[in-house]
Design a protein around this motif. Structure first.
Motif, PDB file in Angstrom:
ATOM      1  N   THR A   1       0.818  -1.215   0.000  1.00 34.36           N
ATOM      2  CA  THR A   1       0.000   0.000   0.000  1.00 34.36           C
ATOM      3  C   THR A   1       0.850   1.262   0.000  1.00 34.36           C
ATOM      4  OG1 THR A   1      -0.132  -0.050   2.407  1.00 34.36           O
ATOM      5  CG2 THR A   1      -1.917  -1.128   1.196  1.00 34.36           C
ATOM      6  N   LYS A   2       2.093   1.147   0.463  1.00 36.40           N
ATOM      7  CA  LYS A   2       2.917   2.344   0.468  1.00 36.40           C
ATOM      8  C   LYS A   2       4.388   1.968   0.520  1.00 36.40           C
ATOM      9  CE  LYS A   2       3.154   6.928   2.553  1.00 36.40           C
ATOM     10  NZ  LYS A   2       2.715   7.804   3.649  1.00 36.40           N
ATOM     11  N   LEU A   3       5.197   2.741  -0.213  1.00 35.67           N
ATOM     12  CA  LEU A   3       6.642   2.588  -0.125  1.00 35.67           C
ATOM     13  C   LEU A   3       7.213   3.853   0.507  1.00 35.67           C
ATOM     14  CD1 LEU A   3       7.467   1.157  -3.681  1.00 35.67           C
ATOM     15  CD2 LEU A   3       7.051  -0.116  -1.574  1.00 35.67           C
ATOM     16  N   HIS A   4       8.087   3.678   1.468  1.00 43.64           N
ATOM     17  CA  HIS A   4       8.751   4.833   2.083  1.00 43.64           C
ATOM     18  C   HIS A   4      10.180   4.900   1.543  1.00 43.64           C
ATOM     19  CE1 HIS A   4       5.691   5.421   5.334  1.00 43.64           C
ATOM     20  NE2 HIS A   4       5.476   4.139   5.083  1.00 43.64           N
ATOM     21  N   GLY A   5      10.545   6.013   1.024  1.00 43.02           N
ATOM     22  CA  GLY A   5      11.941   6.169   0.611  1.00 43.02           C
ATOM     23  C   GLY A   5      12.178   5.837  -0.848  1.00 43.02           C
ATOM     24  N   GLU A   6      13.083   6.610  -1.436  1.00 46.10           N
ATOM     25  CA  GLU A   6      13.456   6.410  -2.833  1.00 46.10           C
ATOM     26  C   GLU A   6      14.790   5.688  -2.885  1.00 46.10           C
ATOM     27  OE1 GLU A   6      11.547   7.341  -5.415  1.00 46.10           O
ATOM     28  OE2 GLU A   6      10.049   7.995  -3.937  1.00 46.10           O
ATOM     29  N   VAL A   7      15.108   5.199  -4.067  1.00 47.05           N
ATOM     30  CA  VAL A   7      16.410   4.574  -4.264  1.00 47.05           C
ATOM     31  C   VAL A   7      17.511   5.595  -3.947  1.00 47.05           C
ATOM     32  CG1 VAL A   7      17.981   3.616  -5.977  1.00 47.05           C
ATOM     33  CG2 VAL A   7      15.584   2.908  -5.938  1.00 47.05           C
ATOM     34  N   GLY A   8      18.448   5.191  -3.159  1.00 46.41           N
ATOM     35  CA  GLY A   8      19.540   6.097  -2.797  1.00 46.41           C
ATOM     36  C   GLY A   8      19.348   6.767  -1.456  1.00 46.41           C
ATOM     37  N   ASP A   9      18.129   6.719  -0.946  1.00 48.51           N
ATOM     38  CA  ASP A   9      17.895   7.320   0.370  1.00 48.51           C
ATOM     39  C   ASP A   9      18.635   6.524   1.449  1.00 48.51           C
ATOM     40  OD1 ASP A   9      16.289   9.112  -0.800  1.00 48.51           O
ATOM     41  OD2 ASP A   9      14.405   8.459   0.138  1.00 48.51           O
ATOM     42  N   VAL A  10      19.066   7.262   2.434  1.00 47.89           N
ATOM     43  CA  VAL A  10      19.604   6.590   3.621  1.00 47.89           C
ATOM     44  C   VAL A  10      18.485   6.545   4.652  1.00 47.89           C
ATOM     45  CG1 VAL A  10      21.296   6.679   5.474  1.00 47.89           C
ATOM     46  CG2 VAL A  10      21.942   7.372   3.160  1.00 47.89           C
ATOM     47  N   VAL A  11      18.082   5.328   4.998  1.00 48.61           N
ATOM     48  CA  VAL A  11      16.928   5.171   5.893  1.00 48.61           C
ATOM     49  C   VAL A  11      17.436   4.723   7.257  1.00 48.61           C
ATOM     50  CG1 VAL A  11      14.712   4.030   6.181  1.00 48.61           C
ATOM     51  CG2 VAL A  11      15.619   4.464   3.884  1.00 48.61           C
ATOM     52  N   PRO A  12      17.049   5.451   8.277  1.00 47.22           N
ATOM     53  CA  PRO A  12      17.508   5.034   9.607  1.00 47.22           C
ATOM     54  C   PRO A  12      16.923   3.678   9.998  1.00 47.22           C
ATOM     55  CG  PRO A  12      16.127   7.001   9.743  1.00 47.22           C
ATOM     56  CD  PRO A  12      16.197   6.638   8.308  1.00 47.22           C
ATOM     57  N   VAL A  13      17.718   2.925  10.763  1.00 48.96           N
ATOM     58  CA  VAL A  13      17.239   1.637  11.253  1.00 48.96           C
ATOM     59  C   VAL A  13      16.009   1.857  12.121  1.00 48.96           C
ATOM     60  CG1 VAL A  13      17.784  -0.303  12.788  1.00 48.96           C
ATOM     61  CG2 VAL A  13      19.497   0.534  11.176  1.00 48.96           C
ATOM     62  N   GLY A  14      14.980   1.090  11.823  1.00 50.93           N
ATOM     63  CA  GLY A  14      13.761   1.210  12.599  1.00 50.93           C
ATOM     64  C   GLY A  14      12.717   2.101  11.946  1.00 50.93           C
ATOM     65  N   ALA A  15      13.126   2.847  10.897  1.00 53.31           N
ATOM     66  CA  ALA A  15      12.164   3.718  10.217  1.00 53.31           C
ATOM     67  C   ALA A  15      11.289   2.873   9.289  1.00 53.31           C
ATOM     68  CB  ALA A  15      12.901   4.772   9.411  1.00 53.31           C
ATOM     69  N   PRO A  16      10.030   3.279   9.076  1.00 54.59           N
ATOM     70  CA  PRO A  16       9.157   2.511   8.186  1.00 54.59           C
ATOM     71  C   PRO A  16       9.725   2.487   6.766  1.00 54.59           C
ATOM     72  CG  PRO A  16       7.915   4.188   9.372  1.00 54.59           C
ATOM     73  CD  PRO A  16       9.364   4.455   9.613  1.00 54.59           C
ATOM     74  N   LEU A  17       9.544   1.339   6.103  1.00 52.17           N
ATOM     75  CA  LEU A  17      10.111   1.145   4.773  1.00 52.17           C
ATOM     76  C   LEU A  17       9.004   0.872   3.761  1.00 52.17           C
ATOM     77  CD1 LEU A  17      13.017   1.063   3.756  1.00 52.17           C
ATOM     78  CD2 LEU A  17      13.006  -1.401   4.134  1.00 52.17           C
ATOM     79  N   ILE A  18       8.052   0.075   4.203  1.00 52.11           N
ATOM     80  CA  ILE A  18       6.997  -0.330   3.285  1.00 52.11           C
ATOM     81  C   ILE A  18       5.767  -0.658   4.106  1.00 52.11           C
ATOM     82  CG2 ILE A  18       7.723  -2.769   3.364  1.00 52.11           C
ATOM     83  CD1 ILE A  18       6.941  -2.993   0.405  1.00 52.11           C
ATOM     84  N   GLU A  19       4.582  -0.440   3.510  1.00 53.56           N
ATOM     85  CA  GLU A  19       3.365  -0.858   4.198  1.00 53.56           C
ATOM     86  C   GLU A  19       2.654  -1.891   3.344  1.00 53.56           C
ATOM     87  OE1 GLU A  19       1.059   2.515   5.591  1.00 53.56           O
ATOM     88  OE2 GLU A  19       2.916   3.513   6.269  1.00 53.56           O
ATOM     89  N   ILE A  20       2.271  -2.951   3.984  1.00 54.10           N
ATOM     90  CA  ILE A  20       1.659  -4.081   3.281  1.00 54.10           C
ATOM     91  C   ILE A  20       0.307  -4.374   3.915  1.00 54.10           C
ATOM     92  CG2 ILE A  20       1.930  -6.520   2.661  1.00 54.10           C
ATOM     93  CD1 ILE A  20       5.022  -6.025   3.230  1.00 54.10           C
ATOM     94  N   GLU A  21      -0.719  -4.426   3.092  1.00 49.06           N
ATOM     95  CA  GLU A  21      -2.032  -4.776   3.624  1.00 49.06           C
ATOM     96  C   GLU A  21      -2.149  -6.292   3.662  1.00 49.06           C
ATOM     97  OE1 GLU A  21      -5.402  -2.273   2.308  1.00 49.06           O
ATOM     98  OE2 GLU A  21      -6.382  -4.208   2.001  1.00 49.06           O
ATOM     99  N   VAL A  22      -2.345  -6.785   4.886  1.00 47.03           N
ATOM    100  CA  VAL A  22      -2.374  -8.228   5.075  1.00 47.03           C
ATOM    101  C   VAL A  22      -3.805  -8.681   5.263  1.00 47.03           C
ATOM    102  CG1 VAL A  22      -1.259 -10.127   6.282  1.00 47.03           C
ATOM    103  CG2 VAL A  22      -0.299  -7.839   6.435  1.00 47.03           C
ATOM    104  N   GLY A  23      -4.268  -9.598   4.474  1.00 53.06           N
ATOM    105  CA  GLY A  23      -5.572 -10.250   4.645  1.00 53.06           C
ATOM    106  C   GLY A  23      -6.674  -9.329   5.129  1.00 53.06           C
ATOM    107  N   GLY A  24      -6.763  -9.164   6.423  1.00 55.47           N
ATOM    108  CA  GLY A  24      -7.869  -8.458   7.042  1.00 55.47           C
ATOM    109  C   GLY A  24      -7.965  -6.976   6.719  1.00 55.47           C
ATOM    110  N   GLY A  25      -7.086  -6.425   5.954  1.00 52.92           N
ATOM    111  CA  GLY A  25      -7.201  -5.034   5.551  1.00 52.92           C
ATOM    112  C   GLY A  25      -6.333  -4.092   6.369  1.00 52.92           C
ATOM    113  N   ASP A  26      -5.634  -4.619   7.387  1.00 55.87           N
ATOM    114  CA  ASP A  26      -4.727  -3.751   8.145  1.00 55.87           C
ATOM    115  C   ASP A  26      -3.393  -3.636   7.417  1.00 55.87           C
ATOM    116  OD1 ASP A  26      -6.582  -3.473  10.124  1.00 55.87           O
ATOM    117  OD2 ASP A  26      -5.873  -5.251  11.215  1.00 55.87           O
ATOM    118  N   ALA A  27      -2.944  -2.431   7.296  1.00 58.56           N
ATOM    119  CA  ALA A  27      -1.630  -2.265   6.700  1.00 58.56           C
ATOM    120  C   ALA A  27      -0.569  -2.559   7.760  1.00 58.56           C
ATOM    121  CB  ALA A  27      -1.463  -0.842   6.178  1.00 58.56           C
ATOM    122  N   ALA A  28       0.376  -3.427   7.401  1.00 61.68           N
ATOM    123  CA  ALA A  28       1.453  -3.763   8.335  1.00 61.68           C
ATOM    124  C   ALA A  28       2.705  -3.026   7.938  1.00 61.68           C
ATOM    125  CB  ALA A  28       1.693  -5.271   8.303  1.00 61.68           C
ATOM    126  N   PRO A  29       3.087  -2.019   8.677  1.00 60.74           N
ATOM    127  CA  PRO A  29       4.307  -1.317   8.305  1.00 60.74           C
ATOM    128  C   PRO A  29       5.534  -2.156   8.648  1.00 60.74           C
ATOM    129  CG  PRO A  29       3.364  -0.368  10.298  1.00 60.74           C
ATOM    130  CD  PRO A  29       2.529  -1.563   9.933  1.00 60.74           C
TER     131      PRO A  29
END
Lengths: 428, 355, 326
Positions: free
Chosen positions: A37-65
């Motif tokens: 459902t969502k991608l955080h960050g572009e190619v080349g970005d430096v992403v801090p450890v623990g920061a959200p990277l991607i959101e995935i909607e799992v089965g029941g409709g909740d997005a799992a970051p």
């Protein structure tokens, strides 16, 4: 590089992205199956450890970051770890300055009220041995209130025993003369920067004695004061001349010696100054013997031992008596007897670089003299300004029995003595 | 491959070849079973790598490329034999019947072992390189003294052959004719150090100097590994003494998930070894010689996927141990410092579910 | 009761352990035909065979590492390390496997092995033959360390160690091997991990172990001539330390001196002082002192007398704790 796009349906462990970590470029497999459902960050970005990277909607409709894993991994809980090359990484919350547990099982209790701080300098903790501490504790005696008489002020078992049996402990000495800057009411204060914002010092021991005495005195004897400035140049010259004599080599002479002699001499001339107003008895008691109190600044605080029969002493006798008094006070070996019966007092504020002071009377006395510093100052002699050694002598007195005239006479007498000590000394 | 003679019964292309001394007697079902074993451990290993990337394991030591070496050896063992692994012997653990989630307890950092070594006849993992070689020889000497017909087998890598303990183990084994098989998986790399850094001669030739036979086998050929190991184990059980088997193989993945092999080795080498894949050759052989249909391989893959899903589930459910459990087996007998430690933790409100 | 040297007492103790349990076996360098360089295993191979009294190749890690495997198999190996200074090649096996396998296997493996190490100085030896490595092992969780000081203790403690299920580093004070003493062949004097008051006194507690116990007792005798009553405790068990009798003694005397040949820094002696300071804080009339070897490599033995805790140094420490103002 993202290997998935928003809207993609992805499988468990499907590669999501290549992550370049400190040690390698690794493929991150998806921990969930679902729809992106969502991608955080572009190619080349430096992403801090623990920061959200991607959101995935799992089965029941909740997005799992999905947070960026630490290197090489986050904790199973996926949080709070700093990457190292091996293992889950370093727990960052480990050193958090929060107490979670306390002996006895209470979890995160309310902070206890701060205990009164009695001393911030470990060097000043009363020195004693554990069995003596235990002995004091068993008798309900605060070890801090005891003055040690052992080596370097060590509190010994006999010191405690003396307190237990009701005797008076002797003043405690200090290994080295403290500076006046950090020492206060017998305590070594921590530096301004490092000490607590507020520090509470219990009133006991020497401090308690001083406080009680001053209050008793200040609120029973109406204080009045008078002072005089004296050209003490001849006193300075005389002391200097005497000190250079071989016969005086072992005598410690100081301006205080002369002031002491001057005051005793004044008492002989004006005995009223050596008196005590006894309100309870309805009497004023005049003494014809001077027990000359000397206010002494000691590591434990201010004490006022006295020199008995000071009026009988000559120059050398007075000098020796003063030396002994000060040494005993510093060493903590002043006896209780030396602390009682004062009739007249001198407080020497000169060493502090002070010109004058208005002291409070020790209880049971009617006059106290403050001696300021002897310093060079412009002085008018025969209508000409010359440089002289000048000292200010101030006197507080109990106005119940001593009037301004008597006080002024005594002060003037002391002044004359110091102005030209030789004749006065020879006259005695 | 190398110029050095090695036992091979199945070529990378899946052709059966003959060897003057070794011949496999395995039938189709047994060979298919080994392919299944290899498929499953590869799949489980991949799952473990993913779990590590997803933060569920502290570390993982993958075995990709070494499936034939481990399954061939593991399937040659008899139930009463005893094995001493390092920390990469997942295939041996599989053959010994240890549930996969138990292998991962160490890597989840909830345990230092993970299984009952007596129950599975497979010792707990040894991380300090080479220590287990001596332990295994001692065990074998015990077997010898018991007069039992059991073999002991110890696993280590090419890097371990430089350790004093492994060399001392060779000395002891040779000197006492210990009933042991040393199984070195020469996967060419000790993290970043190539085998040539460990030895100027092929590793199997070390044995000669210690007075027992050494043999190199194609570590990617499950049939050859199985046959050579079976023979060495029998030799040990019969009182013939030790054997060193060098399984010549390749570590296709990283040393562990913390490693980055691209820093020290070139892709071309890896590509060469891809063509020697231990699974592909067996599959080719089974398809060609025994007409095993694709559906059977698919079924194996599905089984492997199911096991991987189960492994994931088990790992995610694996909680931290009760902190008080650290005191449980530090000593066999009562120890005052253990009692004191326990008391301290309890008084601080730790453990017993409070965590 | 029998009179024998400590070496003989150990030999007899080993013999009895070998007789009592066929799983007991001995492994070490030169322990077979030669009977060990100190003759502690003299005659045992002749009576129990080469399979049980195993002359090993010359590699200490090998001795300990294979003993681990034998222990896994259910044997109770007794390793002999020829000299203290030669135990270090086995350090890895001792710390990484011996100490940890019971825990790593969740109690399935019993590391019931004994590692005998002749230790300490006072024998005028050359380098590596006079060291005191007990602290390394005492520091390691999973191990136990004991040291007998009399033939009677030696006879019983070796048997107790062999029957114990934990790994035990058995430190033998080699300078006492040839001292004779009474051995009670019927009854052990006390438990393996029990400290023992070797000499009673009231003024100062001196705690020692191994070779230092006799030195401490002699110092106590000398102190007695000077009118000072020194109590000497033989720790016997170095890990775990048996603190209750030590605590009782220090609570009685209020003064503590700890004696050991090993340098004091981060040592067993330091642990004794730390713990007794914790437990006996209100009893201590003086700071606890340690009399130990100096912080140097073990010196050439012609000067070992000056290096080691001797009677003079112990008496000096007694003087200092007695003279401390309290």
């Amino acid at each position: 590089m993202w290997k998935v796009a928003v809207g993609d349906t992805i499988a468990l462990n499907q590669p999501l992205i290549d992550i370049e970590t400190a040690k390698a470029t690794v493929e991150l497999p998806s921990p969930y199956a679902g729809v992106v459902t969502k991608l955080h960050g572009e190619v080349g970005d430096v992403v801090p450890v623990g920061a959200p990277l991607i959101e995935i909607e799992v089965g029941g409709g909740d997005a799992a970051p999905l947070a960026t894993p630490a290197e090489p991994a986050t904790t199973p809980q996926g949080e709070g770890r700093t990457a190292v090359l091996v293992g889950y990484g370093v727990a960052t919350n480990e050193g958090a300055p929060t107490r979670h547990r306390r002996r006895g099982g209470a979890v995160a209790p309310a902070p206890a009220p701060p205990a009164p701080i009695t001393s911030t300098a470990p060097a000043l903790a009363p020195r004693s041995t554990p069995p003596v501490r235990l002995y004091a504790k068993q008798h309900g005696i605060d070890i801090e209130s005891i003055q040690g008489t052992g080596r370097d002020g060590l509190i010994t078992r006999s010191d405690v025993e003396r307190v237990v049996s009701g005797g008076t402990p002797r003043a405690r000495s200090a290994p080295a003369a403290p500076t006046g800057v950090t020492r206060f009411v017998g305590h070594e204060l921590a530096p301004w920067e490092s000490g607590p914002k507020e520090e509470r010092i219990p009133v006991r021991g020497v401090l308690r004695s001083m406080a009680d005495a001053m209050v008793q005195s200040a609120f029973s004897a109406p204080h009045a004061a008078a002072w005089v400035r004296v050209d003490a140049s001849k006193s300075v010259e005389l002391l200097s001349a005497l000190k250079s004599r071989p016969s005086m080599a072992n005598v410690r002479l100081s301006p205080l010696t002369l002031v002491a002699l001057a005051l005793c001499d004044a008492a002989r001339h004006f005995p009223g100054i050596n008196s005590r107003f006894d309100d309870a008895a309805g009497e004023v008691i005049v003494r014809r013997s001077v027990a000359l109190g000397i206010a002494a600044d000691t590591p434990r605080g201010l004490i006022v031992p006295n020199i008995k029969d000071a009026d009988t002493l000559d120059l050398v006798g007075m000098a020796d008596a003063l030396t002994t008094l000060v040494e005993k006070a510093r060493a903590g070996t002043t006896t209780p007897n030396e602390m009682i019966g004062t009739t007249l007092t001198i407080t020497n504020v000169g060493p502090f670089g002070i010109d004058g002071a208005m002291p409070i009377l020790p209880p049971g006395t009617s006059a106290i003299v403050a001696v300021g510093q002897i310093a060079k100052a412009p002085w008018v002699v025969d209508d000409e300004v010359v440089v002289r050694h000048v000292v200010e002598i101030a006197m507080s007195f109990d106005h119940r029995c001593i009037d301004g005239a008597l006080a002024s006479s005594v002060l003037a007498h002391v002044g004359r003595f110091l102005n030209d000590p030789a004749p006065a000394l020879l006259a005695r | 491959m190398s110029e050095i003679p090695l036992v091979q019964l199945l070529t990378p292309e899946g052709e059966r070849v003959t060897h003057p001394e070794y011949e496999s007697t395995l039938g189709k079902d047994e060979i298919f079973g080994m392919h299944r074993d290899m498929t499953i451990i590869r799949r489980l290993c991949n799952e473990a790598t993913s779990l590590q990337r997803q933060g569920q394991l502290a570390l993982w030591a993958p075995l990709q490329g070494q499936e034939a070496a481990q399954i061939g050896a593991g399937r040659a063992l008899q139930p009463m034999d005893f094995t001493f692994p390092s920390y990469r012997e997942h295939g041996i653990a599989w053959c010994r019947g240890i549930p996969p989630e138990k292998w991962l307890r160490l890597f989840r950092a909830v345990d230092h072992g993970g299984w009952d070594p007596q129950q599975y006849r497979h010792s707990v993992p040894t991380i300090v390189i080479g220590n287990q070689a001596l332990n295994a020889v001692g065990y074998a000497m015990g077997v010898q003294r018991d007069g039992a017909e059991e073999a002991t087998m110890v696993f280590f890598g090419d890097g371990a052959t430089s350790e004093g303990d492994v060399n001392e183990a060779f000395v002891w084994a040779g000197s006492f004719d210990a009933p042991i098989v040393f199984f070195v998986q020469n996967n060419q790399w000790a993290i970043s150090e190539p085998t040539v850094r460990q030895s100027k001669i092929p590793l199997y030739r070390r044995a000669e100097g210690f007075g027992f036979p050494g043999i190199r086998v194609d570590g990617n050929d499950v049939l050859a590994v199985h046959e050579v190991t079976k023979r060495a184990l029998a030799h040990a059980r019969e009182g013939g003494g030790p054997t060193l088997i060098e399984a010549f193989t390749y570590r296709m993945g990283a040393h562990t998930t913390s490693d980055d092999p691209t820093r020290y080795r070139i892709d071309a080498d890896v590509e060469v070894w891809k063509h020697r894949d231990p699974l592909e050759r067996v599959k080719a052989y089974l398809v060609r010689q025994h007409q095993v249909p694709a559906s059977e391989f698919d079924a194996t893959s599905a089984e492997a996927d199911a096991l991987a899903a189960k492994l994931r589930e088990d790992v995610l459910a694996m909680d931290s141990p009760d902190p008080l459990s650290i005191f449980e087996y530090a000593y066999a007998d009562v120890h005052p410092l253990i009692e004191e430690g326990k008391r301290d933790m309890i008084e601080l409100g730790v453990g017993g579910g409070a965590h | 009761m029998a009179q024998m040297t400590m070496a003989k007492a150990l030999n007899e103790g080993l013999r009895r352990a070998l007789e009592d349990n066929p799983k007991v076996l001995l492994m070490g360098e030169d322990i077979g035909k030669l009977g060990g360089v100190f003759r502690v295993t003299d005659g045992l191979q002749k009576d129990f065979g080469e399979d049980r009294i195993i002359d090993s190749p010359l590699a200490e890690s090998g001795i300990v590492g294979t003993s681990v495997g034998l222990a896994i198999r259910g044997y109770r190996p007794v390793c002999e390390i020829q000299f203290d200074g030669f135990v270090y090649p086995a350090f890895d096996q001792i710390v990484s496997q011996v100490a940890k396998l019971h825990s790593r296997s969740h109690g399935v493996y019993k590391m019931a092995l004994v590692i005998r190490i002749p230790f300490g100085g006072q024998i005028g030896a050359i380098e590596h033959h006079s060291e005191s490595p007990e602290g390394y092992f005492a520091h390691t969780a999973g191990l136990r360390v004991v040291s007998p000081t009399t033939p009677n203790d030696a006879y019983w403690m070796i048997q107790q160690a062999i029957t114990h299920d934990d790994p035990i580093i058995f430190c033998e004070p080699k300078c006492r091997y040839w001292e004779k003493g009474e051995v009670d062949l019927d009854r052990p004097p006390r438990g393996l991990f029990d400290a023992h008051v070797a000499r009673e006194g009231t003024d100062v507690t001196v705690i020692a172990y191994g070779p230092s116990v006799r030195t401490a007792v002699r110092a106590a005798e000398a102190a007695s001539a000077e009118g000072r009553s020194v109590e000497v405790i033989d720790a016997r068990s170095i890990a775990p330390l048996d603190f209750p009798p030590m605590v009782a003694s220090v609570q009685k005397t209020g003064r503590l001196v700890v004696v050991a040949e090993a340098p004091a820094n981060a040592s067993v002696a330091s642990e004794v002082v730390a713990r007794l300071t914790e437990e006996c804080f209100y009893s201590l009339r003086a700071p606890a002192l340690r009399v130990t070897g100096y912080h140097t490599p073990y010196p050439p033995s012609r000067v070992e007398e000056e290096y080691l805790p001797n009677i003079d140094r112990i008496l000096d420490a007694v003087d200092r704790v007695m003279g401390f103002e309290s």
